[in-house]
Design an enzyme around this catalytic site. Sequence first.
Site, PDB file in Angstrom:
ATOM      1  N   TYR A 117       0.822  -1.230   0.000  1.00 54.31           N
ATOM      2  CA  TYR A 117       0.000   0.000   0.000  1.00 54.31           C
ATOM      3  C   TYR A 117       0.856   1.280   0.000  1.00 54.31           C
ATOM      4  CZ  TYR A 117      -3.079   3.538   2.243  1.00 54.31           C
ATOM      5  OH  TYR A 117      -3.765   4.672   2.571  1.00 54.31           O
ATOM      6  N   LEU A 173       4.983 -10.829  -2.308  1.00 58.37           N
ATOM      7  CA  LEU A 173       3.545 -10.768  -2.621  1.00 58.37           C
ATOM      8  C   LEU A 173       2.686 -11.474  -1.573  1.00 58.37           C
ATOM      9  CD1 LEU A 173       3.672 -11.278  -6.531  1.00 58.37           C
ATOM     10  CD2 LEU A 173       3.658  -9.131  -5.237  1.00 58.37           C
ATOM     11  N   SER A 174       3.190 -11.561  -0.322  1.00 51.74           N
ATOM     12  CA  SER A 174       2.416 -12.227   0.726  1.00 51.74           C
ATOM     13  C   SER A 174       1.195 -11.398   1.129  1.00 51.74           C
ATOM     14  CB  SER A 174       3.283 -12.500   1.956  1.00 51.74           C
ATOM     15  OG  SER A 174       3.816 -11.294   2.468  1.00 51.74           O
ATOM     16  N   ASN A 175       1.255 -10.074   0.919  1.00 47.25           N
ATOM     17  CA  ASN A 175       0.100  -9.242   1.272  1.00 47.25           C
ATOM     18  C   ASN A 175      -0.174  -8.204   0.180  1.00 47.25           C
ATOM     19  OD1 ASN A 175      -1.981  -8.592   3.143  1.00 47.25           O
ATOM     20  ND2 ASN A 175      -0.840  -6.777   3.771  1.00 47.25           N
ATOM     21  N   SER A 206       6.763   3.145  13.031  1.00 44.43           N
ATOM     22  CA  SER A 206       5.360   3.451  13.287  1.00 44.43           C
ATOM     23  C   SER A 206       5.223   4.231  14.582  1.00 44.43           C
ATOM     24  CB  SER A 206       4.608   2.126  13.422  1.00 44.43           C
ATOM     25  OG  SER A 206       3.333   2.329  13.989  1.00 44.43           O
ATOM     26  N   THR A 232       3.382   3.482  16.701  1.00 48.59           N
ATOM     27  CA  THR A 232       3.156   2.466  17.728  1.00 48.59           C
ATOM     28  C   THR A 232       4.352   2.365  18.687  1.00 48.59           C
ATOM     29  OG1 THR A 232       2.349   0.214  18.076  1.00 48.59           O
ATOM     30  CG2 THR A 232       4.028   0.465  16.411  1.00 48.59           C
ATOM     31  N   TYR A 292       3.765  -6.931  17.107  1.00 47.94           N
ATOM     32  CA  TYR A 292       4.039  -6.125  15.901  1.00 47.94           C
ATOM     33  C   TYR A 292       4.853  -4.880  16.283  1.00 47.94           C
ATOM     34  CZ  TYR A 292       3.296  -2.402  12.499  1.00 47.94           C
ATOM     35  OH  TYR A 292       3.494  -1.344  11.651  1.00 47.94           O
ATOM     36  N   LYS A 298       8.931  -3.365  15.473  1.00 51.20           N
ATOM     37  CA  LYS A 298       9.356  -2.025  15.023  1.00 51.20           C
ATOM     38  C   LYS A 298      10.384  -1.449  15.998  1.00 51.20           C
ATOM     39  CE  LYS A 298       6.884  -1.768  11.325  1.00 51.20           C
ATOM     40  NZ  LYS A 298       7.562  -1.963  10.034  1.00 51.20           N
TER      41      LYS A 298
HETATM   42  P1  NAD Z   1       1.506  -3.723   3.080  1.00 54.03           P
HETATM   43  O1  NAD Z   1       1.217  -5.050   3.687  1.00 54.03           O
HETATM   44  O2  NAD Z   1       0.590  -3.220   2.033  1.00 54.03           O
HETATM   45  O3  NAD Z   1       3.002  -3.757   2.467  1.00 54.03           O
HETATM   46  C1  NAD Z   1       4.017  -4.583   2.972  1.00 54.03           C
HETATM   47  C2  NAD Z   1       4.600  -5.363   1.809  1.00 54.03           C
HETATM   48  O4  NAD Z   1       5.675  -6.171   2.278  1.00 54.03           O
HETATM   49  C3  NAD Z   1       3.580  -6.298   1.142  1.00 54.03           C
HETATM   50  O5  NAD Z   1       3.583  -6.059  -0.257  1.00 54.03           O
HETATM   51  C4  NAD Z   1       4.096  -7.694   1.467  1.00 54.03           C
HETATM   52  O6  NAD Z   1       3.806  -8.625   0.446  1.00 54.03           O
HETATM   53  C5  NAD Z   1       5.585  -7.430   1.626  1.00 54.03           C
HETATM   54  N1  NAD Z   1       6.300  -8.398   2.474  1.00 54.03           N
HETATM   55  C6  NAD Z   1       5.997  -8.813   3.726  1.00 54.03           C
HETATM   56  N2  NAD Z   1       6.925  -9.673   4.172  1.00 54.03           N
HETATM   57  C7  NAD Z   1       7.856  -9.801   3.187  1.00 54.03           C
HETATM   58  C8  NAD Z   1       9.042 -10.569   3.034  1.00 54.03           C
HETATM   59  N3  NAD Z   1       9.476 -11.393   3.992  1.00 54.03           N
HETATM   60  N4  NAD Z   1       9.745 -10.445   1.894  1.00 54.03           N
HETATM   61  C9  NAD Z   1       9.304  -9.637   0.890  1.00 54.03           C
HETATM   62  N5  NAD Z   1       8.196  -8.909   0.977  1.00 54.03           N
HETATM   63  C10 NAD Z   1       7.471  -8.991   2.107  1.00 54.03           C
HETATM   64  O7  NAD Z   1       1.660  -2.679   4.260  1.00 54.03           O
HETATM   65  P2  NAD Z   1       1.793  -1.089   4.260  1.00 54.03           P
HETATM   66  O8  NAD Z   1       0.629  -0.566   4.982  1.00 54.03           O
HETATM   67  O9  NAD Z   1       2.115  -0.587   2.931  1.00 54.03           O
HETATM   68  O10 NAD Z   1       3.038  -0.936   5.250  1.00 54.03           O
HETATM   69  C11 NAD Z   1       4.367  -0.835   4.785  1.00 54.03           C
HETATM   70  C12 NAD Z   1       5.301  -0.733   5.971  1.00 54.03           C
HETATM   71  O11 NAD Z   1       4.940   0.398   6.750  1.00 54.03           O
HETATM   72  C13 NAD Z   1       5.246  -1.946   6.911  1.00 54.03           C
HETATM   73  O12 NAD Z   1       6.550  -2.184   7.379  1.00 54.03           O
HETATM   74  C14 NAD Z   1       4.352  -1.467   8.020  1.00 54.03           C
HETATM   75  O13 NAD Z   1       4.623  -2.129   9.225  1.00 54.03           O
HETATM   76  C15 NAD Z   1       4.730  -0.007   8.099  1.00 54.03           C
HETATM   77  N6  NAD Z   1       3.674   0.824   8.691  1.00 54.03           N
HETATM   78  C16 NAD Z   1       2.428   0.789   8.154  1.00 54.03           C
HETATM   79  C17 NAD Z   1       1.416   1.552   8.719  1.00 54.03           C
HETATM   80  C18 NAD Z   1       0.006   1.521   8.165  1.00 54.03           C
HETATM   81  O14 NAD Z   1      -0.891   1.966   8.832  1.00 54.03           O
HETATM   82  N7  NAD Z   1      -0.234   1.028   6.968  1.00 54.03           N
HETATM   83  C19 NAD Z   1       1.696   2.356   9.822  1.00 54.03           C
HETATM   84  C20 NAD Z   1       2.987   2.386  10.334  1.00 54.03           C
HETATM   85  C21 NAD Z   1       3.981   1.607   9.748  1.00 54.03           C
HETATM   86  C1  UD1 Z   2      -3.310   0.489  14.193  1.00 55.57           C
HETATM   87  C2  UD1 Z   2      -2.366  -0.392  14.972  1.00 55.57           C
HETATM   88  C3  UD1 Z   2      -0.999   0.261  14.997  1.00 55.57           C
HETATM   89  C4  UD1 Z   2      -0.534   0.499  13.585  1.00 55.57           C
HETATM   90  C5  UD1 Z   2      -1.566   1.360  12.878  1.00 55.57           C
HETATM   91  C6  UD1 Z   2      -1.237   1.605  11.472  1.00 55.57           C
HETATM   92  C7  UD1 Z   2      -3.825  -1.526  16.560  1.00 55.57           C
HETATM   93  C8  UD1 Z   2      -4.175  -1.698  17.995  1.00 55.57           C
HETATM   94  N1  UD1 Z   2      -2.888  -0.599  16.308  1.00 55.57           N
HETATM   95  O1  UD1 Z   2      -3.357   1.762  14.817  1.00 55.57           O
HETATM   96  O2  UD1 Z   2      -0.079  -0.558  15.656  1.00 55.57           O
HETATM   97  O3  UD1 Z   2       0.720   1.139  13.580  1.00 55.57           O
HETATM   98  O4  UD1 Z   2      -2.835   0.690  12.907  1.00 55.57           O
HETATM   99  O5  UD1 Z   2      -1.460   0.460  10.701  1.00 55.57           O
HETATM  100  O6  UD1 Z   2      -4.336  -2.214  15.679  1.00 55.57           O
HETATM  101  N2  UD1 Z   2     -11.552   1.881  15.361  1.00 55.57           N
HETATM  102  C9  UD1 Z   2     -12.912   1.694  15.494  1.00 55.57           C
HETATM  103  N3  UD1 Z   2     -13.507   0.736  14.741  1.00 55.57           N
HETATM  104  C10 UD1 Z   2     -12.836  -0.049  13.853  1.00 55.57           C
HETATM  105  C11 UD1 Z   2     -11.427   0.149  13.714  1.00 55.57           C
HETATM  106  C12 UD1 Z   2     -10.817   1.113  14.497  1.00 55.57           C
HETATM  107  O7  UD1 Z   2     -13.557   2.386  16.274  1.00 55.57           O
HETATM  108  O8  UD1 Z   2     -13.438  -0.919  13.196  1.00 55.57           O
HETATM  109  C13 UD1 Z   2     -10.892   2.968  16.131  1.00 55.57           C
HETATM  110  C14 UD1 Z   2      -9.753   2.536  17.015  1.00 55.57           C
HETATM  111  O9  UD1 Z   2     -10.189   2.220  18.300  1.00 55.57           O
HETATM  112  C15 UD1 Z   2      -8.859   3.789  16.983  1.00 55.57           C
HETATM  113  C16 UD1 Z   2      -9.105   4.377  15.598  1.00 55.57           C
HETATM  114  O10 UD1 Z   2     -10.344   3.837  15.176  1.00 55.57           O
HETATM  115  O11 UD1 Z   2      -9.303   4.726  17.926  1.00 55.57           O
HETATM  116  C17 UD1 Z   2      -8.037   4.020  14.579  1.00 55.57           C
HETATM  117  O12 UD1 Z   2      -7.865   2.617  14.551  1.00 55.57           O
HETATM  118  P1  UD1 Z   2      -6.938   1.903  13.446  1.00 55.57           P
HETATM  119  O13 UD1 Z   2      -7.269   2.422  12.107  1.00 55.57           O
HETATM  120  O14 UD1 Z   2      -7.027   0.442  13.672  1.00 55.57           O
HETATM  121  O15 UD1 Z   2      -5.492   2.438  13.785  1.00 55.57           O
HETATM  122  P2  UD1 Z   2      -4.703   2.415  15.194  1.00 55.57           P
HETATM  123  O16 UD1 Z   2      -5.358   1.558  16.175  1.00 55.57           O
HETATM  124  O17 UD1 Z   2      -4.407   3.819  15.563  1.00 55.57           O
END
Ligand code: NAD
Ligand code: UD1
Length: 337
Positions: free
Chosen positions: A11, A33-35, A124, A126, A148, A152
């Site tokens: 994403y 391509l696991s996710n 993150s 987090t 998770y 990080k």
């Molecule tokens: P995503 O799942 O869409 O992207 C992660 C990608 O990594 C996927 O395409 C998956 O197939 C690939 N992948 C996983 N394990 C792998 C491996 N062993 N080898 C090769 N590829 C692998 O997730 P995203 O939301 O785009 O997040 C990207 C990064 O940002 C992640 O590290 C995630 O933890 C971090 N992050 C995401 C968020 C969020 O809310 N989306 C928030 C904070 C941090």
């Molecule tokens: C979540 C992860 C966090 C990660 C982040 C980005 C958890 C506990 N934390 O953050 O580690 O870094 O995503 O991927 O999963 N909510 C609802 N209803 C829903 C879903 C969420 O009310 O169906 C609320 C939650 O309580 C929160 C807010 O919406 O207050 C945002 O939630 P979410 O989008 O899951 O993100 P985080 O919990 O902030």
Amino acid sequence: MKILVTGGAGYIASHTNLELLQAGYEVVVADNLSNSSMESIHRVEKLTGKKITFYEADILDKERLSNIFVQEGIHSVIHFAGLKAVGESCAIPLKYFRNNLSGTITLLEVMQEYNVKNLVFSSSATVYGDPEKVPVTEDMPLSATNPYGRTKLMIEEMLRDLYRSDASWNIAILRYFNPIGAHESGEIGEDPNGIPNNLVPYVAKVAIGELEKVNVFGDDYDTPDGTGIRDYIHVVDLARGHIKAIEKLTQNPGLVVYNLGTGVGYSVLDIIHNYEKACNKTIPYAVTPRRPGDIAVSYADATKAYQELGWKAEKGIDKMCEDSFRWQSKYPKGYKN
Ligand code: NAD
Ligand code: UD1
């Protein structure tokens, strides 16, 4: 300049690839391509009219990674690859430790071997655990509340140790707040497997009628409307932060850490109401008990990124919801159709 993007079909990476290509970088992707799906790569190629070099590769596979470094002449790495579902990480922590920690160690070993020492890492918000005050600044205490988050935090610590051992590394740790939205073309966006865990992808499915109502996880937090407050950031703003970080690495900054957020917090109900405006429909919701592990409030102080990277988020909540809805309604099944 060639950038290796691990997890590059995902994403946030797909939006970053687009910005990288538009800024004139060459993009090499390694993803198992696991996710994710190859379709995101094709769409970015189509949107930019440029090619991405794609390797279906697991970052745990050292030989395969080494081959990429031999073939490609990589200058810097943006390391997105990782598993990210908090609930799943509590149920099967070893899978998360294996994938995220061992995967990162393997990547760093290969980078060291080929003397590629420029890294941008996806951390993150987090890592702040339940922050003692908001807005959150980069120097605040770090902790993890789930496996998770622990991956990080442990990777951040690994990177600090690595840098202490060898100051020729340049490492930008980016702590993302809550990325949402999609590219304004509606061609790329977030495509979660199954029922979404995160708020905005869930709201999007309710908006298109695929899910019945949003479950609001608690309305008894110490916030103005009782629901949780987060710093939602448009994924395109976030992607642009990576370009700024790559530029920063060329100035040999050493190890640097930045919050990437907007600095503004919205409640769950604010999100629902803004989404209603974007899709011009009512979004039904019901209040349910709190989700274990959730915190009341988190939003960023993103001043440091502005001062040192010249980056700040530009897109507001309206645009985030509009772009999310455009992608969701154009492709209700995500990349699967
Ligand atoms: P995503 O799942 O869409 O992207 C992660 C990608 O990594 C996927 O395409 C998956 O197939 C690939 N992948 C996983 N394990 C792998 C491996 N062993 N080898 C090769 N590829 C692998 O997730 P995203 O939301 O785009 O997040 C990207 C990064 O940002 C992640 O590290 C995630 O933890 C971090 N992050 C995401 C968020 C969020 O809310 N989306 C928030 C904070 C941090
Ligand atoms: C979540 C992860 C966090 C990660 C982040 C980005 C958890 C506990 N934390 O953050 O580690 O870094 O995503 O991927 O999963 N909510 C609802 N209803 C829903 C879903 C969420 O009310 O169906 C609320 C939650 O309580 C929160 C807010 O919406 O207050 C945002 O939630 P979410 O989008 O899951 O993100 P985080 O919990 O902030």
